[in-house]
Write a protein that holds these residues in place. Structure first.
Motif, short mmCIF file in Angstrom:
data_model
loop_
_atom_site.label_atom_id
_atom_site.label_comp_id
_atom_site.label_asym_id
_atom_site.label_seq_id
_atom_site.Cartn_x
_atom_site.Cartn_y
_atom_site.Cartn_z
N ASP A 51 0.82 -1.20 0.00
CA ASP A 51 0.00 0.00 0.00
C ASP A 51 0.86 1.26 0.00
OD1 ASP A 51 0.94 0.25 2.60
OD2 ASP A 51 -0.96 -0.30 3.54
N GLN A 72 -5.89 -2.61 -12.13
CA GLN A 72 -6.83 -2.09 -11.14
C GLN A 72 -6.14 -1.70 -9.84
OE1 GLN A 72 -9.16 -1.58 -13.71
NE2 GLN A 72 -10.24 -1.30 -11.78
N GLU A 73 -5.21 -2.52 -9.41
CA GLU A 73 -4.49 -2.20 -8.17
C GLU A 73 -3.68 -0.90 -8.33
OE1 GLU A 73 -0.86 -3.78 -5.32
OE2 GLU A 73 -1.72 -5.17 -6.78
N LYS A 75 -4.24 1.49 -10.42
CA LYS A 75 -5.17 2.60 -10.60
C LYS A 75 -5.68 3.14 -9.26
CE LYS A 75 -9.05 3.51 -13.69
NZ LYS A 75 -10.13 2.87 -14.44
N ALA A 76 -5.80 2.23 -8.30
CA ALA A 76 -6.34 2.61 -6.99
C ALA A 76 -5.34 3.39 -6.14
CB ALA A 76 -6.78 1.36 -6.24
N LYS A 77 -4.05 3.12 -6.31
CA LYS A 77 -3.10 3.74 -5.38
C LYS A 77 -2.10 4.71 -6.00
CE LYS A 77 0.08 -0.25 -5.43
NZ LYS A 77 0.55 -1.42 -4.68
N TRP A 78 -1.86 4.63 -7.31
CA TRP A 78 -0.76 5.40 -7.87
C TRP A 78 -1.05 6.83 -8.32
CZ3 TRP A 78 4.20 5.35 -7.30
CH2 TRP A 78 4.80 4.18 -6.83
N GLU A 103 -6.89 1.48 -20.49
CA GLU A 103 -6.58 1.92 -19.13
C GLU A 103 -5.08 1.85 -18.87
OE1 GLU A 103 -9.69 0.83 -15.88
OE2 GLU A 103 -9.64 -0.84 -17.30
#
Length: 232
Positions: A51, A72-73, A75-78, A103
């Motif tokens: 994270d 997706q991962e 996209k959520a944090k970067w 994407e």
């Protein structure tokens, strides 16, 4: 971050920064032994499954190139992390579904896992719409492992030709992941040989356990996760 985790996070941060420094030392030594400039090798810190709290200390230490496995991962944090740390590069090192090509090219600066014509076609359509340059690496399945993505070595030349001539893609280099139960050196040598005969200068080879060997065989990008972040 969950309640009461601050002190634990501080300890992890120290370990991560120490791990980064140790990896940097090993890369410098491997380059020296291979008579290469340190600047000829890009360290990709593989942050998949970790994270933002784990990544921030590594960013603060100056690392600016990171690798993720899933669109997706990432996209959520970067996006927030990149906004706060200009000059950060994000590389996709895991398999990419064709329907996520749009994407991926919007988010990543490099994609290391081009491995089939359907994906090449999807990227050829997505890249012109992205308005940004994205480096592409073709993944070679040097061990011809059925459970692993990648182009078989004997099919690599034809696939590279199709990427260039049929799909109009600019391929920067090759990527490989040797079988875990085999010596990596022959796989690195094979990947380098395929790259040379196809006029490719970049090689994404080597992970935590074998990046020094990969540098010896010409790696320009090494993908190091556990040696920096610890085991997942």
């Amino acid at each position: 971050m969950r309640a009461g985790a601050a002190s634990a996070g501080t300890k992890v941060s120290g370990a991560e920064v120490h791990g980064l420094a140790a990896v940097e030392q090993e890369i410098a030594q491997a380059c020296k032994e291979a008579r290469r400039e340190r600047g000829s090798v890009t360290l990709i810190a593989v942050s998949k499954t970790f994270d933002a709290d784990s990544i921030l200390p590594v960013l603060a230490a100056g690392q600016r190139v990171f690798g993720e496995n899933r669109v997706q991962e990432a996209k959520a944090k970067w996006p927030a992390l990149v906004a706060g740390h200009p000059g950060t590069e994000l590389h996709l090192i895991g398999p990419l579904q064709s329907n996520k090509a749009k994407e991926a090219v919007a988010l990543f600066d490099a994609i290391h896992s081009v491995d089939r014509e359907s994906l090449a076609e999807a990227l050829s359509k997505a890249l012109p719409l992205a308005g940004r340059a994205v480096e592409l690496f073709v993944q070679i399945n040097t061990g011809e492992e059925p459970q692993k993505a990648g182009v078989a070595p004997q099919d690599a030349d034809a696939f590279l030709t199709a990427c260039r001539e049929r799909w109009g893609l600019t391929i920067a280099g090759l990527m490989c992941i040797p079988p875990v139960d085999e010596a990596p050196a022959p796989h690195f040598a094979l990947t380098a040989k395929i790259a040379r005969r196809n006029g490719l200068s970049k090689l994404s080879m080597g992970m935590s356990a074998d990046f020094a060997t990969a540098i010896e065989f010409g790696a320009t990008h090494v993908r190091v996760g556990s040696a920096i972040f610890g085991h997942r």
